[in-house]
Design a protein around this motif. Sequence first.
Motif, PDB file in Angstrom:
ATOM      1  N   TYR A  25       0.827  -1.202   0.000  1.00 11.62           N
ATOM      2  CA  TYR A  25       0.000   0.000   0.000  1.00 11.62           C
ATOM      3  C   TYR A  25       0.866   1.260   0.000  1.00 11.62           C
ATOM      4  CZ  TYR A  25      -3.116   3.679   1.473  1.00 11.62           C
ATOM      5  OH  TYR A  25      -3.797   4.860   1.542  1.00 11.62           O
ATOM      6  N   ASN A  26       1.889   1.295   0.844  1.00 15.88           N
ATOM      7  CA  ASN A  26       2.748   2.484   0.932  1.00 15.88           C
ATOM      8  C   ASN A  26       3.492   2.735  -0.371  1.00 15.88           C
ATOM      9  OD1 ASN A  26       2.019   3.210   3.534  1.00 15.88           O
ATOM     10  ND2 ASN A  26       3.611   1.953   4.465  1.00 15.88           N
ATOM     11  N   LEU A  27       3.910   1.679  -1.064  1.00 14.86           N
ATOM     12  CA  LEU A  27       4.562   1.856  -2.360  1.00 14.86           C
ATOM     13  C   LEU A  27       3.590   2.472  -3.367  1.00 14.86           C
ATOM     14  CD1 LEU A  27       7.046   1.409  -4.215  1.00 14.86           C
ATOM     15  CD2 LEU A  27       6.054  -0.825  -4.766  1.00 14.86           C
ATOM     16  N   LEU A  28       2.374   1.947  -3.427  1.00 17.70           N
ATOM     17  CA  LEU A  28       1.382   2.465  -4.374  1.00 17.70           C
ATOM     18  C   LEU A  28       0.959   3.887  -4.012  1.00 17.70           C
ATOM     19  CD1 LEU A  28      -0.859  -0.696  -4.852  1.00 17.70           C
ATOM     20  CD2 LEU A  28       0.880   0.193  -6.405  1.00 17.70           C
ATOM     21  N   ARG A  29       0.988   4.209  -2.727  1.00 23.73           N
ATOM     22  CA  ARG A  29       0.569   5.529  -2.262  1.00 23.73           C
ATOM     23  C   ARG A  29       1.518   6.620  -2.758  1.00 23.73           C
ATOM     24  NH1 ARG A  29       0.435   6.573   4.023  1.00 23.73           N
ATOM     25  NH2 ARG A  29       2.647   6.634   3.569  1.00 23.73           N
ATOM     26  N   ASN A  30       2.724   6.262  -3.152  1.00 20.72           N
ATOM     27  CA  ASN A  30       3.691   7.247  -3.647  1.00 20.72           C
ATOM     28  C   ASN A  30       3.253   7.901  -4.946  1.00 20.72           C
ATOM     29  OD1 ASN A  30       5.440   6.941  -1.508  1.00 20.72           O
ATOM     30  ND2 ASN A  30       6.571   5.299  -2.506  1.00 20.72           N
ATOM     31  N   GLY A  31       2.238   7.360  -5.595  1.00 21.08           N
ATOM     32  CA  GLY A  31       1.700   8.005  -6.786  1.00 21.08           C
ATOM     33  C   GLY A  31       2.148   7.414  -8.102  1.00 21.08           C
ATOM     34  N   GLY A  32       2.997   6.413  -8.087  1.00 26.99           N
ATOM     35  CA  GLY A  32       3.440   5.811  -9.331  1.00 26.99           C
ATOM     36  C   GLY A  32       2.531   4.676  -9.779  1.00 26.99           C
ATOM     37  N   LYS A  33       2.812   4.167 -10.943  1.00 23.54           N
ATOM     38  CA  LYS A  33       2.118   3.004 -11.475  1.00 23.54           C
ATOM     39  C   LYS A  33       3.151   1.894 -11.580  1.00 23.54           C
ATOM     40  CE  LYS A  33      -1.354   5.621 -13.980  1.00 23.54           C
ATOM     41  NZ  LYS A  33      -2.075   5.805 -15.233  1.00 23.54           N
ATOM     42  N   TYR A  34       2.863   0.760 -10.922  1.00 25.00           N
ATOM     43  CA  TYR A  34       3.845  -0.304 -10.783  1.00 25.00           C
ATOM     44  C   TYR A  34       3.290  -1.622 -11.305  1.00 25.00           C
ATOM     45  CZ  TYR A  34       5.900   3.013  -7.510  1.00 25.00           C
ATOM     46  OH  TYR A  34       6.439   4.127  -6.939  1.00 25.00           O
TER      47      TYR A  34
END
Length: 84
Positions: A25-34
């Motif tokens: 969740y914290n990685l996705l919250r950074n605003g990027g698309k992964y």
Amino acid sequence: MIPTPSTKDNGKVIDKLPRVQRKVYNLLRNGGKYSAADISIYLHLCDPRGHIAELRNKGITILDEWRVSDYGSRYKVYFLKQEG
């Protein structure tokens, strides 16, 4: 049917996430698309798609879109809807 928490209640849901799901969740919250491969590399996970499914089951809206690689294969990228 699983109840979906409101945006206001998302903080309570996030506080109770298991460690690995909170990292995703914290990685996705950074605003990027992964892509799943990107998440695997950044977080050292074998396959994050199960964790993404669990986050969705808990009411967190994770969006996705299909992309086409330079070689013609398709893959998904995952991201959170940005507020504002």
